[in-house]
Design an enzyme around this catalytic site. Structure first.
Site, PDB file in Angstrom:
ATOM      1  N   TYR A 124       0.805  -1.217   0.000  1.00  0.00           N
ATOM      2  CA  TYR A 124       0.000   0.000   0.000  1.00  0.00           C
ATOM      3  C   TYR A 124       0.840   1.269   0.000  1.00  0.00           C
ATOM      4  O   TYR A 124       0.315   2.360  -0.195  1.00  0.00           O
ATOM      5  CB  TYR A 124      -0.941   0.006   1.204  1.00  0.00           C
ATOM      6  N   LYS A 172       2.347 -14.585   3.652  1.00  0.00           N
ATOM      7  CA  LYS A 172       2.695 -15.420   2.497  1.00  0.00           C
ATOM      8  C   LYS A 172       4.188 -15.718   2.581  1.00  0.00           C
ATOM      9  O   LYS A 172       4.951 -15.528   1.620  1.00  0.00           O
ATOM     10  CB  LYS A 172       2.319 -14.662   1.202  1.00  0.00           C
ATOM     11  N   ASP A 205      -3.690 -17.480   1.300  1.00  0.00           N
ATOM     12  CA  ASP A 205      -4.659 -18.119   0.394  1.00  0.00           C
ATOM     13  C   ASP A 205      -5.469 -19.183   1.133  1.00  0.00           C
ATOM     14  O   ASP A 205      -6.695 -19.245   1.031  1.00  0.00           O
ATOM     15  CB  ASP A 205      -3.959 -18.687  -0.857  1.00  0.00           C
ATOM     16  N   ASP A 229      -6.374  -5.608   3.749  1.00  0.00           N
ATOM     17  CA  ASP A 229      -7.406  -4.924   2.953  1.00  0.00           C
ATOM     18  C   ASP A 229      -8.329  -5.961   2.311  1.00  0.00           C
ATOM     19  O   ASP A 229      -9.554  -5.872   2.398  1.00  0.00           O
ATOM     20  CB  ASP A 229      -6.692  -4.098   1.878  1.00  0.00           C
TER      21      ASP A 229
END
Ligand code: NAD
Length: 340
Positions: A124, A172, A205, A229
């Site tokens: 971001y 991740k 995920d 987000d």
């Protein structure tokens, strides 16, 4: 004594939602001295910037703001005013509770999640450039120990203060070994200081799949900026959609309250969208101000109106074309009536 609060109506559907929220907050009996400030696409012509300095100065002085959504042009144009406010004021924690309310058509009843999103760095930050115009572009994702530590600590402190049982760090780190590897390492270190709160971690995920199938297994989730987000919109979908998802941006001594959703520009001026997310953001603000009893009355009234299911906006009806759906203002009036 009245609370002096910066009030940013925003653009798109923002002004309608903020007006409805003001109605409800003022009906609590808590006195506000609103410092109304304009920001967003609508003030570009007037000030030459979507975020005039006077807006940030007002928030710095008042320490508390209630904000409507602000449009960010897609692909081109000015950068996000919302992100600029969070960064300029170092509002590092984005708190987004997603709680089921009876009467809302959902897949799983009883979901009660809290998303804690890092608000100042990661993808971001928008550090990007063209490598070869029109052919290749590059973005830089910075994750720091400092920002990771304070956001994970915020999640644990929130869990402790609010009687939550578990914190899950979402990442991740299998692929982003340097950035999310650091984030996860720091999360584990901080977790060791909170033996009273269960800690686990999930790859983002897999987290999305598990939230859709078994949301009850999770409690407080803490995530880097972009994952936070995305997952907070997923969480809002679990409890009825963006129309009911409130949020808060919290820093050391400043807090800005705003719904999770954006400006929903296609509904501008139609008195159509759901004011619940902004009103519940107002309730979070009341709690922040120490007005817990007023916050509870607002939350109970919102829950009551939604449970009854009559004077609610289109998105809370079983069918979106239900002709009995009411408008933004009418739903806020129903909430005011329900508060007695
Ligand atoms: P959005 O959240 O504005 O709307 C997406 C869809 O969600 C809407 O079409 C509508 O179906 C539904 N929705 C949103 N708010 C609702 C409400 N109160 N009641 C009922 N349904 C509601 O997302 P978008 O269309 O992706 O973004 C529009 C603009 O908002 C963009 O410019 C984006 O950058 C901006 N945005 C701003 C903020 C913010 O101000 N913090 C947050 C997200 C997006």
């Amino acid at each position: 004594m009245a609370y002096r609060v910066t009030l940013i109506p925003g653009d798109g559907t923002g002004p309608e939602l903020v007006a409805a929220t003001r109605l409800v907050l003022e009906a609590t009996g808590v006195a506000f001295d609103w410092d109304v400030q304009e920001a967003g696409a609508d003030v570009m012509d007037k000030y030459g910037t979507p975020l005039p300095d006077v807006v940030l100065d007002s928030i710095r002085a008042n320490k508390v703001a209630l904000k409507g959504p602000i449009t960010t042009p897609v692909g081109t144009g000015f950068r996000s005013v919302n992100v600029a406010i969070r960064k300029a004021l170092d509002l590092y924690a984005n708190l987004r509770p997603a709680r089921y309310m009876r009467g809302i058509p959902v897949c799983h009843e009883g979901v009660d999640l809290v998303i804690v999103r890092e608000n100042t760095e990661g993808l971001y930050a928008g550090i990007e450039h063209d490598v070869i115009p029109d052919e290749a572009a590059e973005t830089i994702r910075i994750i720091t120990r400092r920002a990771s530590e304070r956001i994970v600590r915020f999640a644990f402190e929130y869990a402790r203060a609010n009687g939550r049982r578990q914190v899950t760090a979402v990442h991740k780190a299998n692929i982003l070994k340097a950035t999310d590897g650091l984030y996860l390492k720091v999360a584990r270190e901080v977790a060791a200081e909170y033996p009273d709160i269960e800690f686990n971690d999930r790859i983002v995920d897999n987290m999305c799949m598990q939230l859709v199938q078994r949301p009850y297994e999770y409690d407080v989730l803490v995530l880097p900026n972009l994952f936070g987000d995305i997952v907070s919109d997923l969480a809002s979908g679990l409890v009825g959609g963006l129309g009911v998802a409130p949020g808060a941006n919290i820093g050391q001594d400043i807090a800005v309250f705003e719904p999770v959703h954006g400006s929903a520009p296609k509904y501008t001026g139609q008195n159509k969208v759901n004011p619940t997310a902004t009103i519940l953001s107002g309730a979070l603000m009341l709690r922040h101000l120490g007005e817990s009893e007023a916050a509870e009355r607002v939350e109970a009234a919102v829950a009551g109106v939604i449970a009854e299911g009559k004077r609610v906006t289109y998105d809370l009806k079983p069918r979106r074309d239900d002709p009995t759906a009411v408008g933004t203002r009418e739903m806020a009036e129903a909430i005011v009536e329900a508060m007695g």
